[in-house]
Design an enzyme around this catalytic site. Structure first.
Site, mmCIF file in Angstrom:
data_model
loop_
_atom_site.group_PDB
_atom_site.id
_atom_site.type_symbol
_atom_site.label_atom_id
_atom_site.label_comp_id
_atom_site.label_asym_id
_atom_site.label_seq_id
_atom_site.Cartn_x
_atom_site.Cartn_y
_atom_site.Cartn_z
ATOM 1 N N GLY A 147 -13.278 -3.906 9.279
ATOM 2 C CA GLY A 147 -14.182 -4.983 8.898
ATOM 3 C C GLY A 147 -14.799 -5.583 10.153
ATOM 4 N N GLY A 187 0.807 -1.223 0.000
ATOM 5 C CA GLY A 187 0.000 0.000 0.000
ATOM 6 C C GLY A 187 0.837 1.269 0.000
ATOM 7 N N ARG A 205 -1.647 9.105 3.687
ATOM 8 C CA ARG A 205 -1.782 10.017 4.824
ATOM 9 C C ARG A 205 -0.466 10.293 5.539
ATOM 10 N NH1 ARG A 205 -6.579 7.325 7.985
ATOM 11 N NH2 ARG A 205 -6.220 5.627 6.508
ATOM 12 N N ARG A 227 33.574 8.208 17.304
ATOM 13 C CA ARG A 227 33.253 7.825 15.926
ATOM 14 C C ARG A 227 33.698 6.390 15.654
ATOM 15 N NH1 ARG A 227 35.942 12.396 12.720
ATOM 16 N NH2 ARG A 227 35.306 11.056 10.992
HETATM 17 C C1 UD1 Z 1 -8.267 -4.348 6.214
HETATM 18 C C2 UD1 Z 1 -9.375 -5.398 6.277
HETATM 19 C C3 UD1 Z 1 -10.349 -5.047 7.406
HETATM 20 C C4 UD1 Z 1 -9.581 -4.936 8.710
HETATM 21 C C5 UD1 Z 1 -8.432 -3.948 8.587
HETATM 22 C C6 UD1 Z 1 -7.577 -4.024 9.829
HETATM 23 C C7 UD1 Z 1 -9.708 -6.167 3.978
HETATM 24 C C8 UD1 Z 1 -10.591 -6.102 2.784
HETATM 25 N N1 UD1 Z 1 -10.100 -5.420 5.010
HETATM 26 O O1 UD1 Z 1 -8.890 -3.117 5.890
HETATM 27 O O2 UD1 Z 1 -11.350 -6.045 7.528
HETATM 28 O O3 UD1 Z 1 -10.478 -4.531 9.753
HETATM 29 O O4 UD1 Z 1 -7.589 -4.295 7.474
HETATM 30 O O5 UD1 Z 1 -6.591 -3.020 9.818
HETATM 31 O O6 UD1 Z 1 -8.764 -6.910 3.962
HETATM 32 N N2 UD1 Z 1 -2.454 -4.142 0.701
HETATM 33 C C9 UD1 Z 1 -1.657 -4.653 -0.299
HETATM 34 N N3 UD1 Z 1 -2.177 -4.731 -1.568
HETATM 35 C C10 UD1 Z 1 -3.430 -4.332 -1.865
HETATM 36 C C11 UD1 Z 1 -4.227 -3.807 -0.825
HETATM 37 C C12 UD1 Z 1 -3.711 -3.731 0.451
HETATM 38 O O7 UD1 Z 1 -0.512 -5.036 -0.069
HETATM 39 O O8 UD1 Z 1 -3.812 -4.437 -3.027
HETATM 40 C C13 UD1 Z 1 -1.889 -4.058 2.049
HETATM 41 C C14 UD1 Z 1 -1.769 -2.629 2.547
HETATM 42 O O9 UD1 Z 1 -0.485 -2.116 2.264
HETATM 43 C C15 UD1 Z 1 -1.983 -2.793 4.036
HETATM 44 C C16 UD1 Z 1 -2.875 -4.024 4.158
HETATM 45 O O10 UD1 Z 1 -2.782 -4.705 2.925
HETATM 46 O O11 UD1 Z 1 -0.765 -3.077 4.700
HETATM 47 C C17 UD1 Z 1 -4.339 -3.692 4.472
HETATM 48 O O12 UD1 Z 1 -4.890 -2.965 3.387
HETATM 49 P P1 UD1 Z 1 -5.878 -1.751 3.591
HETATM 50 O O13 UD1 Z 1 -6.368 -1.311 2.285
HETATM 51 O O14 UD1 Z 1 -5.267 -0.747 4.481
HETATM 52 O O15 UD1 Z 1 -7.079 -2.466 4.362
HETATM 53 P P2 UD1 Z 1 -8.052 -1.819 5.376
HETATM 54 O O16 UD1 Z 1 -9.004 -0.952 4.656
HETATM 55 O O17 UD1 Z 1 -7.286 -1.250 6.500
#
Ligand code: UD1
Ligand code: CA
Length: 420
Positions: free
Chosen positions: A141, A11, A15, A335
């Site tokens: 979630g 991700g 922010r 150092r």
């Molecule tokens: C996710 C969960 C949610 C949970 C929350 C907890 C899902 C659909 N939802 O939501 O149920 O309550 O985490 O914090 O899983 N990422 C990738 N590739 C992608 C999308 C995301 O690597 O294509 C990684 C992001 O970098 C992040 C993590 O997955 O580290 C979570 O993704 P994010 O989109 O932040 O999920 P949330 O909306 O927080």
């Protein structure tokens, strides 16, 4: 049986308002994703796959020297389910427990992950989800359970009805343990029929329940372990939690702190009993402090070893070895390559680089000692300097045992001083 872990870290982290990927930001002296990987490792994962995307090279570089970590790139961010699909080839035919974590939750404890793995094994679960009850569930979630209390589905906040948003307070932490074999067989069943049009990993729960596969939840007692970092304000809050967690452990092991809010200790640092850490002290890298030492105030040591009974006051030091009963500071700069032998004294406004200061030798005031080998019992008068650099070459200085150097001496290297 071996354990795999997948850490989602592709991700962007808009922010953070940063040119660096979110998971590369540091908490104490380690990147966010390092902490998650470390927790997975301490929970027993032998192989850790990090899904990278935004700032992939910067994230890969964090693990360049870690043999148990490999990075797989997710070139487009289509959701957490898609991220896991990207590592299907890397998982291969692995059948054992496969933990999925997010790279922006650095506070998770290894024991919590172990509990999740144990539940998966003892129930032969296809999936175990780690849940929590945060003080404010907005955005998370939600866990939907049947009347009998069995987990049925995870519904994202945006896909919940207003009643569900208000009443379902048990939330998905984002951490799961899957059975590796069943995960790779079924991951393609995830679709994008939801409010964000993304592949949600969370859909696996409902898919498995529909197939009659065993699924359950473990609820974490302390939801702050699952705090996700999205902003620098949250980064500071998580840093505070980790700082106090480490400091409390040190105090329980016999370290004194005048104010634990003003001491920062990295995760790889060790501190011996009856050592006192004074305010504004930072201990980073592979620093190791012995027993009965006094460190600080206003001191930052990175990769410094300090033996028993030494004191280091108002000092910055890197890649230095300090033997026992040495006194340093106030206001010294040590150092790389500095080696202070037992009983040595380095005083105020003194800089030492790539030099050995012999047993009981003293450099008390206003001096620069570079590329020097000094014997024992030496006294360097105030304002003395080794002129080790002529603009082109660095040259060594050798000072024998018991030499007395008068104040304001310029030792133009290469030079040798011996007691006669
Ligand atoms: C996710 C969960 C949610 C949970 C929350 C907890 C899902 C659909 N939802 O939501 O149920 O309550 O985490 O914090 O899983 N990422 C990738 N590739 C992608 C999308 C995301 O690597 O294509 C990684 C992001 O970098 C992040 C993590 O997955 O580290 C979570 O993704 P994010 O989109 O932040 O999920 P949330 O909306 O927080
Ligand atoms: Ca999100």
């Amino acid at each position: 049986m071996p354990i795999n872990a997948i850490v989602l870290a592709a991700g962007e982290g808009t922010r953070m308002k940063s040119r660096h990927p979110k998971v590369a930001h540091k908490l104490l002296d380690k990147p966010l994703v390092w902490w998650t990987v470390d927790a997975a490792r301490k929970a027993g994962a032998d192989r850790i796959i990090v899904v990278v995307g935004n700032g992939a090279d910067e994230v890969r570089a964090i693990f360049a020297d870690a043999d148990d970590v490999e990075c797989v790139e997710q070139t487009e961010r289509l959701g957490t389910g898609h991220a896991v699909r990207c590592v299907r080839d890397a998982i291969g035919g692995f059948q054992g427990p496969t933990v999925v974590l997010t790279g922006d939750t650095p506070l998770v404890r290894a024991q919590t992950i172990r509990d999740l793995i144990d539940e998966t094994r003892s129930n032969h679960n296809a999936c175990t989800v780690l849940t929590m009850r945060p003080s404010d569930p907005t955005g998370y979630g939600r866990i939907r359970r049947s009347e009998s209390g069995a987990v049925e589905a995870i519904v994202e906040h945006k896909d919940c009805t207003p009643e569900e948003q208000a009443n379902l307070t048990e939330c998905n932490s984002g951490i799961f343990c899957f059975c590796g074999g069943r995960l790779t067989e079924n991951i393609d069943k995830i679709g994008t029929n939801n409010a964000q049009g993304e592949y949600y990993l969370t859909d696996m729960v409902e898919i498995y329940v529909g197939m009659g596969e065993p699924v359950s939840a473990v609820c974490a007692e302390d939801f702050t372990e699952m705090l996700g970092i999205n902003s620098r304000v949250q980064l500071a809050a998580a840093t505070k939690i980790m700082q106090l967690r480490i400091n409390e452990q040190l105090m329980n092991e016999g370290v004194t702190m005048l104010d634990p809010n003003q001491v920062w200790v990295g995760p790889d640092v060790t501190v011996g009993r009856d050592t006192e850490l004074l305010p504004q002290t930072m201990l980073w890298g592979n620093t190791s402090i012995g027993e009965e030492c006094v460190i600080g105030p206003n001191t930052r040591l990175t990769n410094v070893t300090v033996a028993d009974g030494s004191s280091v006051e108002e000092t910055v030091g890197y890649d230095t070895v300090i033997e026992k009963d040495v006194t340093v500071g106030p206001r010294a700069y040590l150092r790389p390559g500095t080696h202070l032998l037992a009983g040595a004294h380095v005083g105020t406004h003194v800089e030492i680089k790539n030099s050995t200061i012999g047993e009981g030798s003293k450099v008390p005031h206003l001096s620069y000692i570079g590329d020097t080998t000094m014997g024992s019992g030496v006294n360097i008068g105030a304002g003395s300097i080794t002129c080790n650099y002529d603009g082109k070459h660095k040259s060594p200085t050798t000072i024998g045992n018991d030499v007395f150097i008068g104040s304001d001496t310029m030792m133009v290297a290469p030079v040798e001083a011996a007691y006669s």
